[in-house]
Design a protein around this motif. Structure first.
Motif, short mmCIF file in Angstrom:
data_model
loop_
_atom_site.label_atom_id
_atom_site.label_comp_id
_atom_site.label_asym_id
_atom_site.label_seq_id
_atom_site.Cartn_x
_atom_site.Cartn_y
_atom_site.Cartn_z
N TYR A 199 -7.22 13.26 1.02
CA TYR A 199 -7.59 11.88 1.32
C TYR A 199 -6.34 11.02 1.54
N PHE A 200 -5.33 11.19 0.69
CA PHE A 200 -4.11 10.42 0.82
C PHE A 200 -3.43 10.70 2.16
N GLN A 201 -3.31 11.96 2.49
CA GLN A 201 -2.60 12.33 3.71
C GLN A 201 -3.30 11.76 4.95
N THR A 202 -4.62 11.85 4.99
CA THR A 202 -5.38 11.32 6.13
C THR A 202 -5.24 9.81 6.23
N SER A 203 -5.33 9.11 5.10
CA SER A 203 -5.27 7.65 5.10
C SER A 203 -3.87 7.15 5.47
N ILE A 204 -2.84 7.81 4.95
CA ILE A 204 -1.47 7.39 5.27
C ILE A 204 -1.19 7.55 6.76
N ARG A 205 -1.64 8.64 7.33
CA ARG A 205 -1.46 8.84 8.77
C ARG A 205 -2.19 7.76 9.57
N GLY A 206 -3.41 7.43 9.12
CA GLY A 206 -4.15 6.37 9.79
C GLY A 206 -3.44 5.03 9.70
N ASN A 207 -2.86 4.72 8.52
CA ASN A 207 -2.12 3.47 8.36
C ASN A 207 -0.88 3.45 9.24
N GLU A 208 -0.20 4.58 9.36
CA GLU A 208 0.99 4.65 10.21
C GLU A 208 0.63 4.39 11.67
N THR A 209 -0.46 4.98 12.12
CA THR A 209 -0.92 4.75 13.50
C THR A 209 -1.28 3.29 13.72
N LEU A 210 -1.97 2.70 12.74
CA LEU A 210 -2.35 1.29 12.83
C LEU A 210 -1.11 0.40 12.87
N SER B 72 0.84 -1.21 0.00
CA SER B 72 0.00 0.00 0.00
C SER B 72 0.87 1.26 0.00
N ALA B 73 1.96 1.24 0.78
CA ALA B 73 2.85 2.41 0.83
C ALA B 73 3.50 2.65 -0.53
N VAL B 74 3.92 1.56 -1.19
CA VAL B 74 4.53 1.68 -2.52
C VAL B 74 3.54 2.26 -3.52
N TRP B 75 2.30 1.80 -3.45
CA TRP B 75 1.29 2.28 -4.39
C TRP B 75 0.87 3.72 -4.12
N TYR B 76 0.94 4.14 -2.86
CA TYR B 76 0.70 5.55 -2.58
C TYR B 76 1.74 6.41 -3.30
N LEU B 77 3.00 5.97 -3.26
CA LEU B 77 4.06 6.71 -3.94
C LEU B 77 3.85 6.72 -5.45
N LYS B 78 3.39 5.60 -6.01
CA LYS B 78 3.12 5.55 -7.45
C LYS B 78 2.02 6.53 -7.83
N ARG B 79 0.96 6.53 -7.05
CA ARG B 79 -0.16 7.44 -7.36
C ARG B 79 0.25 8.90 -7.17
N LEU B 80 1.12 9.15 -6.20
CA LEU B 80 1.58 10.51 -5.98
C LEU B 80 2.39 11.02 -7.16
N LYS B 81 3.17 10.14 -7.78
CA LYS B 81 3.91 10.54 -8.98
C LYS B 81 2.95 10.91 -10.10
N GLN B 82 1.86 10.15 -10.23
CA GLN B 82 0.86 10.46 -11.25
C GLN B 82 0.19 11.81 -10.96
N ILE B 83 -0.11 12.05 -9.70
CA ILE B 83 -0.73 13.32 -9.32
C ILE B 83 0.22 14.48 -9.61
N ASN B 84 1.50 14.28 -9.33
CA ASN B 84 2.48 15.32 -9.60
C ASN B 84 2.56 15.63 -11.10
N SER B 85 2.47 14.60 -11.93
CA SER B 85 2.47 14.81 -13.39
C SER B 85 1.25 15.61 -13.82
N LEU B 86 0.09 15.32 -13.22
CA LEU B 86 -1.13 16.06 -13.55
C LEU B 86 -1.03 17.52 -13.09
N ILE B 87 -0.37 17.74 -11.96
CA ILE B 87 -0.18 19.11 -11.48
C ILE B 87 0.69 19.90 -12.45
N ASP B 88 1.80 19.28 -12.90
CA ASP B 88 2.68 19.95 -13.85
C ASP B 88 1.96 20.25 -15.16
N LYS B 89 1.13 19.31 -15.63
CA LYS B 89 0.38 19.52 -16.86
C LYS B 89 -0.61 20.68 -16.71
#
Length: 308
Positions: free
Chosen positions: A180-191, A137-154
């Motif tokens: 949503y990502f930030q909230t979920s990642i923090r929840g996963n870290e706590t878990l 899940s952590a790896v896929w968060y990073l993958k999706r974040l790269k996609q989001i960054n590309s969309l931001i640049d575009k």
């Protein structure tokens, strides 16, 4: 869809359930839910909680059963206000029964199965499987974040050419996704920090947990950085829009002021009153000259003050 996986010495598909196998339940039907609940005696509210898209990351015990809910990234195929969001992945375990339930077909789970098959070593136990799901899940968060960054640049490149509503709305939707990502990642870290003390872990699990913590920290910090960049970008373009609007309003006001003097003079000389210019052949040129002169003086004064 229900799939049985043999996790010993590799990941291979089974035709029916066997002790210590992994039951993967994706987009389950009511019949599949009922069958699992009746066959294994799973608490009925476990699967109901997993079906709640807003369920937070947590763990729970009931009658020997353990429920772990992990938030994983998900991309909506249809046009949505939040194209990137998170959904719950449920892990249910008791002795020789391990079940994962997800009400969405995600690329993460498809990749997880494919990767484990390529590894060819399977899982040492259910604890190893749980933490590998955390890692994936952590790896896929990073993958999706790269996609989001590309969309931001575009979107930024489009806005550099032309500030339009479509690009600004797109940035706003990406901002929601990052929240949503930030909230979920923090929840996963706590878990994860809680499960380290609840599950029986060995030395290999401890190393895996350390890797998971590193990846999750990186995902959280990356999300925070992108969120700050996006917020700054939105503020910058908002200032640009306001500045452009002020420029337009200033131009319109200046034109209105310059046009006011000829209108005023024409109104004075056009009154149905005696002004001595009725029979003068130079009356119209005189009024026109006054209008031009007054307008020129007004333009010079405004130009001197930097208003034109």
């Amino acid at each position: 869809m229900k799939t049985f996986w043999n996790t010993q010495g590799g990941l291979s598909q089974l035709n029916e359930w066997q002790p210590n196998c992994w039951i993967q339940l994706t987009c389950p039907t009511e019949d599949e839910q009922r069958e699992l609940e009746e066959r294994f005696g799973i608490p009925d509210y476990f699967i109901t909680d997993i079906s709640d898209t807003d369920e937070r990351a947590r763990y729970e015990y009931d009658d020997g059963w353990m429920l772990i809910i992990l938030r994983i990234p998900y991309v909506k195929e249809i046009r949505s206000r939040t194209p990137y969001t998170t959904v719950p992945l449920g892990i249910i375990h008791k002795r020789d029964v391990t079940i994962t339930v997800c009400y969405y077909e995600t690329n993460m789970m498809i990749d997880f199965v494919s990767y484990q098959q390529k590894r060819g070593v399977g899982f040492t136990d259910y604890v190893d499987m749980i933490f590998r799901l955390f890692y994936s899940s952590a790896v896929w968060y990073l993958k999706r974040l790269k996609q989001i960054n590309s969309l931001i640049d575009k979107a930024k490149r489009n806005l550099d050419k032309n500030v339009n509503n479509e690009s600004l709305i797109g940035l706003s939707r990406l901002q929601d996704s990052l929240t949503y990502f930030q909230t979920s990642i923090r929840g996963n870290e706590t878990l994860l920090s809680k499960l380290k003390f609840k599950l029986q872990i060995d030395e290999l699990d401890a190393d895996l947990i350390e890797d998971v913590s590193i990846e999750m920290t990186q995902a959280r910090e990356t999300t925070s950085i992108y969120s700050d960049i996006l917020e700054s970008t939105m503020d910058t373009y908002s200032s640009i829009i306001n500045n452009n609007m002020n420029t337009v309003m200033k131009t319109l006001t200046t034109v209105s002021i310059l046009m006011m003097f000829p209108t005023l003079i024409a109104s004075i000389f056009g009154m149905n009153l005696v002004n001595g210019m009725e029979d003068n052949l130079l009356g119209f040129p005189f009024a026109l000259a006054i209008s031009v002169g007054v307008s020129a003086i007004a333009w010079w004064l405004l130009h001197r003050k930097g208003l034109v």
